[in-house]
Every structure is written in structure tokens, then in C-alpha cells.
Design a protein around this motif. Structure first.
Motif, mmCIF file in Angstrom:
data_model
loop_
_atom_site.group_PDB
_atom_site.id
_atom_site.type_symbol
_atom_site.label_atom_id
_atom_site.label_comp_id
_atom_site.label_asym_id
_atom_site.label_seq_id
_atom_site.Cartn_x
_atom_site.Cartn_y
_atom_site.Cartn_z
ATOM 1 N N ILE A 1 0.864 -1.191 0.000
ATOM 2 C CA ILE A 1 0.000 0.000 0.000
ATOM 3 C C ILE A 1 0.897 1.237 0.000
ATOM 4 C CG2 ILE A 1 -1.808 1.274 1.214
ATOM 5 C CD1 ILE A 1 -2.970 -1.309 2.179
ATOM 6 N N LEU A 2 0.682 2.067 -1.007
ATOM 7 C CA LEU A 2 1.501 3.267 -1.198
ATOM 8 C C LEU A 2 0.668 4.496 -0.868
ATOM 9 C CD1 LEU A 2 2.719 2.331 -4.821
ATOM 10 C CD2 LEU A 2 3.629 1.502 -2.633
ATOM 11 N N VAL A 3 1.268 5.445 -0.177
ATOM 12 C CA VAL A 3 0.527 6.669 0.141
ATOM 13 C C VAL A 3 1.306 7.891 -0.352
ATOM 14 C CG1 VAL A 3 -0.667 5.690 2.152
ATOM 15 C CG2 VAL A 3 1.543 6.824 2.457
ATOM 16 N N PRO A 4 0.575 8.969 -0.651
ATOM 17 C CA PRO A 4 1.242 10.180 -1.136
ATOM 18 C C PRO A 4 2.260 10.703 -0.124
ATOM 19 C CG PRO A 4 -1.165 10.390 -1.290
ATOM 20 C CD PRO A 4 -0.887 9.124 -0.557
ATOM 21 N N GLY A 5 3.378 11.174 -0.623
ATOM 22 C CA GLY A 5 4.390 11.774 0.254
ATOM 23 C C GLY A 5 5.382 10.777 0.811
ATOM 24 N N ILE A 6 5.005 9.500 0.869
ATOM 25 C CA ILE A 6 5.864 8.507 1.502
ATOM 26 C C ILE A 6 6.225 7.389 0.529
ATOM 27 C CG2 ILE A 6 6.139 6.937 3.484
ATOM 28 C CD1 ILE A 6 5.414 9.585 4.558
ATOM 29 N N GLY A 7 5.239 6.887 -0.215
ATOM 30 C CA GLY A 7 5.426 5.648 -0.973
ATOM 31 C C GLY A 7 4.931 4.499 -0.111
ATOM 32 N N GLU A 8 5.721 3.412 -0.058
ATOM 33 C CA GLU A 8 5.251 2.199 0.639
ATOM 34 C C GLU A 8 5.126 2.406 2.142
ATOM 35 O OE1 GLU A 8 7.818 -1.217 0.135
ATOM 36 O OE2 GLU A 8 6.904 -2.199 1.870
ATOM 37 N N VAL A 9 3.935 2.151 2.654
ATOM 38 C CA VAL A 9 3.743 2.208 4.104
ATOM 39 C C VAL A 9 3.382 0.822 4.633
ATOM 40 C CG1 VAL A 9 1.328 2.955 3.982
ATOM 41 C CG2 VAL A 9 2.678 3.578 5.952
ATOM 42 N N ILE A 10 2.804 -0.004 3.745
ATOM 43 C CA ILE A 10 2.443 -1.378 4.109
ATOM 44 C C ILE A 10 2.993 -2.331 3.056
ATOM 45 C CG2 ILE A 10 0.484 -3.001 4.058
ATOM 46 C CD1 ILE A 10 -1.135 -1.129 5.693
ATOM 47 N N GLY A 11 3.550 -3.465 3.509
ATOM 48 C CA GLY A 11 3.935 -4.538 2.590
ATOM 49 C C GLY A 11 3.386 -5.838 3.135
ATOM 50 N N GLY A 12 2.713 -6.603 2.297
ATOM 51 C CA GLY A 12 2.140 -7.847 2.807
ATOM 52 C C GLY A 12 1.907 -8.850 1.706
ATOM 53 N N ALA A 13 1.220 -9.943 2.041
ATOM 54 C CA ALA A 13 0.993 -11.006 1.064
ATOM 55 C C ALA A 13 0.045 -12.057 1.603
ATOM 56 C CB ALA A 13 2.309 -11.701 0.721
#
Ligand code: 4AD
Ligand code: MG
Length: 453
Positions: free
Chosen positions: A369-381
Motif C-alpha cells: 500500500i503506497l501513500v502520497p508523500g511517503i510511498g510504501e507504508v504497508i507490505g504484505g501477502a
């Protein structure tokens, strides 16, 4: 318990005999009066204290300069000054701790870089007080979110022998003195051990027993990336759900981000006011937007196509089979879709062994999950629950099966589809406060070459 300034200032009526303690932010002397601005960190606002010559301890005033600590007693009365409801008319002031002229927070308007060099004093500034109050409340919000949904909080180990992400970016934990002369068997645990990069693998064992679980604790990565979004020690929240697929995983991640934005809007209004004034003017409108609007979902292959077609020249070229760089992630959220974006189904070769292989045999059920200003904030599977495919994945990623026997057992005994993700707590905090550097949302940041305090 003493009464904090936060509670005095939210009083509904004048009060006769009150006491407050704190640190002097400023003192102004005018004819016959002095005004002290006292702050105890319980809230952003200061208590304005009016001291006249009749007050006991008036003689201490010259020493009550910026940074000194004091106790004051008096009446809480309606303030004639604009912008504040209450002030104190002091009957007594008492100097508690003096300060000398070397106090580095004398003046306002220090740079964030300078404040990082005095990490032991920066919580006394408005900005850092607000950041760390918000961090504390957000931690509670995280627990509330998962506990309300019956997720069980699991404390996974900090010292571990497994490399969850398979990236080899681990800090070694050892009691061996000297260098290579002693074998790993001579070490404290009888084998090489490390600080954990993720509690996921251990978390999975609990999900495969208690259904929905989460971890929330410190995580360590020895990646030598000196960026504004990487720290060597950071906190991660890792939910894991049994009987859940990739879609359920993305839904939980998106719901979580929205809930956290909602929480700070509702519970941290005063501090958000400061961030939106001095750190990021767009903050409040962006948070409301995130709460109100659905996230965009896009498959990795499609994201690569969109990036290639964008006509934008990136520092790192976009190629299928390469990780998305932060500039690519930010383009997707900030320019193309203008909202948080969930990218899913990444190529197998760039993701760890535990992700579930899709029927195309080329991609795995990963999601970021990517958010404006940061990029990746969540990584999962979604995790690979089929024993034979998991073993093949281990071989593909050159892992020794015997090291992960317990992990394979979960697939041997009553395997179930399951999925989860990791949230970088500091990245989440950066997103919610607008603060642009991870070093400014961790009390004492650890980055390459830097482990002070
Ligand atoms: O994407 P990552 O590496 O995923 C995992 O570790 C999985 N085992 C999580 C899981 O599925 N349970 O890391 C998860 C998040 C990233 O999205 C990022 O927000 C944060 O952790 N993160 C970092 N934050 C600060 N500094 C670093 N060096 C970080 N590395 C990852
Ligand atoms: Mg990741």
C-alpha cells in the motif's frame, strides 16, 4: 497525581487555588508585571502566568528564564488576551531548576537538522512535543483497531535465527569475542542469531492456531540506505489472518490506514493544527480525502505499463521484474491516481519465499500500500499454504529446508490459506503528521553511522 496544564486549560469555570508545574518557554517583563509562558508537555498550549510584585517569590523572576523549571500557584481566571481562554494570576512562584545561558532552545525557529543533534532536549520544542504525543496516541489507536476486531496481540521474539525477508540485512547477535576464530556452535545460542527483521514467520504460527493475530514491536534492518524513510531500528505492526486471501488482506490494510487517519483527526486535533500550519499545509485536506475515498488497486504489471506510458523521465528506469523505486511509487500516488494505491501480484523473483505463487507461475500474491508523500507504508501477502509449492519456493530462493522445518509444519498439519502484512509505524506517523524525515518521528533514531544516546 498533580493536575497537568492540559486539564487546567480545559476547565469549564474559573478556579481559586490551583498549582501548575512546568518549564518556562518565555518570560516577558512589563511595568509592574511579568508574564510567564509555562509548558509541561501535556498539550501544545502554554499556561500564561501573570506575576505581580505581591506574589510570593517575585524576586526569583530574573532566574525564571527560558528552559528553567518552576512551580506556580494562584487563580485560574478568564484571560483578556486573544487566543486563550484561561490564564493564571499567580500568588506564588517558585524556581525549581535554573538554566544557564548555554540552553540551546533559547530562540524559536531552529532547523530540524540542528534539533536532531540535541535529541535529548528536542521533545521540549512545540513540534517534537506534538510528534511524540501523536506517536503515543497512535500506538493506542493501533491496539484498539485490532483488539476491537478480536485480533490477539502476540509478542514475537526480537532475537531470531531466521531471515524472514531473505534479504540478509540482519544485525548479528553474539557473545563471541574477537573475530572469526570461534565456530557459531560456541556462541550463546549454539548457532548464529540476529535481531529480527520481521515477526511474520512466528506470527503465522499463532494465526494458524488463534485465527487473527497481530504483533507490534521493534524491528531491525542493517540496510545501508541513508534515506528519509529508512531507519535501522523501527517499529512494525504485523497482523496475520487465517482463512484469508489476498483480497481480504488488502481490505484490512486499506481499512486500517483509513481508521488511523480518522483517529488522529478526531483525537489529535491540537497537534495536527500545528503540523498543518508549520509542517504541511495540505495535511488536513489529505487526511480527510484518505478517509472519504476508496484506495486505487492496480496489479504490478499494469502499474509498470502505466509508468512506462507516463512519459515521465525517472532516475531509475521502469522495467518489469524490478522493484518499484520510491520515485515510481510517489508518481503513482501523487500524480497519476492522486490517492493511496494498492499494488498487487508482483514478480516472483523480487519477493520473499513465503508468498503464494499465482497460477501464472510468474507472480506472487504480494501487495504494497503506497501513500502520497511517503510511498510504501504497508507490505504484505497471502502466504504459500501448499507444502510442495513452499518447498519449491525455498529451493528457488536458496533457503535450507531444515532451517524452516517448523514453518513447513504449518502446511503439514491442517494447512489453511492465510495472509497478513507489515505496517511501518514510523512511516505511518510520517504520513499522518506530514513530517518528512523518519529521524524526526523516532525519539532516538538509529541510522547508518548514528546510534547516539
Ligand atoms: O515490506 P516489508 O519488508 O515486509 C515485511 O517485513 C513482511 N514480513 C511484513 C508482513 O507481511 N508481515 O516491511 C513492512 C513495512 C514496510 O512497508 C515499511 O513501511 C516498513 O515496514 N519498513 C521500514 N520502515 C522504516 N525503516 C526501514 N528500514 C523499513 N523497512 C521496512
Ligand atoms: Mg516491502
Amino acid at each position: 497525581m498533580r493536575t497537568l496544564i492540559k486539564h487546567l486549560l480545559s476547565s469549564s469555570e474559573p478556579r481559586e487555588q490551583i498549582t501548575a508545574q512546568g518549564w518556562v518557554r518565555t518570560r516577558r517583563d512589563s511595568k509592574g508585571f511579568s508574564f510567564l509562558e509555562l509548558n509541561d508537555g501535556s498539550c501544545l498550549a502554554n499556561l500564561q502566568v501573570v506575576v505581580d510584585p505581591n506574589a510570593e517569590g517575585f524576586g526569583d523572576l530574573p532566574q525564571l528564564s527560558t528552559g528553567a523549571s518552576a512551580m506556580v500557584e494562584g487563580r485560574l481566571v478568564a484571560s483578556p488576551a486573544a487566543g486563550q481562554k484561561w490564564e493564571m494570576q499567580a500568588t506564588r512562584v517558585r524556581l525549581i531548576g535554573t538554566v544557564d545561558s548555554s540552553y540551546p532552545l533559547q530562540k524559536k525557529g531552529h532547523s530540524l537538522e540542528f534539533l536532531r543533534t540535541i535529541a535529548h532536549l528536542r521533545p521540549r520544542s512545540n513540534l517534537f512535543g506534538a510528534v511524540f504525543r501523536t506517536r503515543s496516541r497512535l500506538a493506542l489507536a493501533v491496539h484498539q483497531f485490532f483488539q476491537e476486531r478480536d485480533f490477539v496481540y502476540v509478542h514475537t521474539p526480537i532475537i531470531t535465527a531466521s531471515d524472514c525477508e531473505g534479504a540478509g540485512e540482519m544485525f548479528r547477535v553474539t557473545t563471541l569475542k574477537g573475530s572469526d576464530s570461534q565456530p557459531p556452535e560456541a556462541d550463546f545460542f549454539g548457532k548464529p542469531t540476529y535481531l529480527t527483521v520481521s515477526g511474520q514467520l512466528e506470527g503465522e504460527t499463532f494465526a494458524c492456531a488463534l485465527s487473527n493475530i497481530y504483533t507490534f514491536g521493534p524491528t531491525f534492518r542493517a540496510e545501508n540506505s541513508n534515506t528519509s524513510r529508512h531507519a535501522a531500528e523501527f517499529w512494525m505492526i504485523e497482523p496475520e489472518m487465517a482463512f484469508c486471501d489476498l483480497t481480504g488482506d488488502m481490505e484490512l490494510g486499506e481499512t486500517f490506514i483509513k481508521a488511523m487517519a480518522c483517529y488522529v483527526l478526531d483525537h489529535c486535533a491540537e497537534d495536527l493544527g500545528l503540523f498543518s500550519k508549520f509542517v504541511d499545509k495540505e495535511l488536513l485536506s489529505r487526511l480527510r480525502f484518505v478517509v472519504d475515498r476508496p484506495f486505487q488497486r492496480v496489479a504490478y504489471t499494469e502499474a509498470v505499463d502505466l509508468l512506462k506510458k507516463s512519459g515521465k523521465s525517472f532516475e531509475y528506469p521502469v522495467e518489469y521484474g524490478q522493484n518499484l523505486q520510491s520515485e515510481h511509487e510517489r508518481f503513482l500516488t501523487e500524480e497519476l491516481f492522486r490517492c493511496p494505491v494498492t499494488v498487487f501480484n508482483y514478480p516472483r523473483e523480487i519477493k520473499p519465499f513465503y508468498m503464494r505463487l499465482n497460477d501464472d507461475q510468474k507472480t506472487v500474491t504480494a501487495m504494497d500500500i503506497l501513500v502520497p508523500g511517503i510511498g510504501e507504508v504497508i507490505g504484505g501477502a497471502q502466504r504459500e499454504e501448499r507444502l510442495d509449492v513452499l518447498r519449491e519456493n525455498m529451493r528457488y530462493h536458496k533457503l535450507r529446508e531444515e532451517d524452516y522445518g517448523w514453518y513447513a509444519d504449518l502446511r503439514r498439519y491442517g494447512t489453511v490459506p492465510h495472509a497478513g502484512f507489515g505496517v511501518g509505524f514510523e512511516r505511518l506517523l510520517m504520513f499522518l503528521t506530514g513530517v518528512g524525515n523518519i529521524r524526526d518521528v523516532i525519539p532516538f533514531p538509529r541510522t547508518p553511522g548514528n546510534a547516539d544516546y
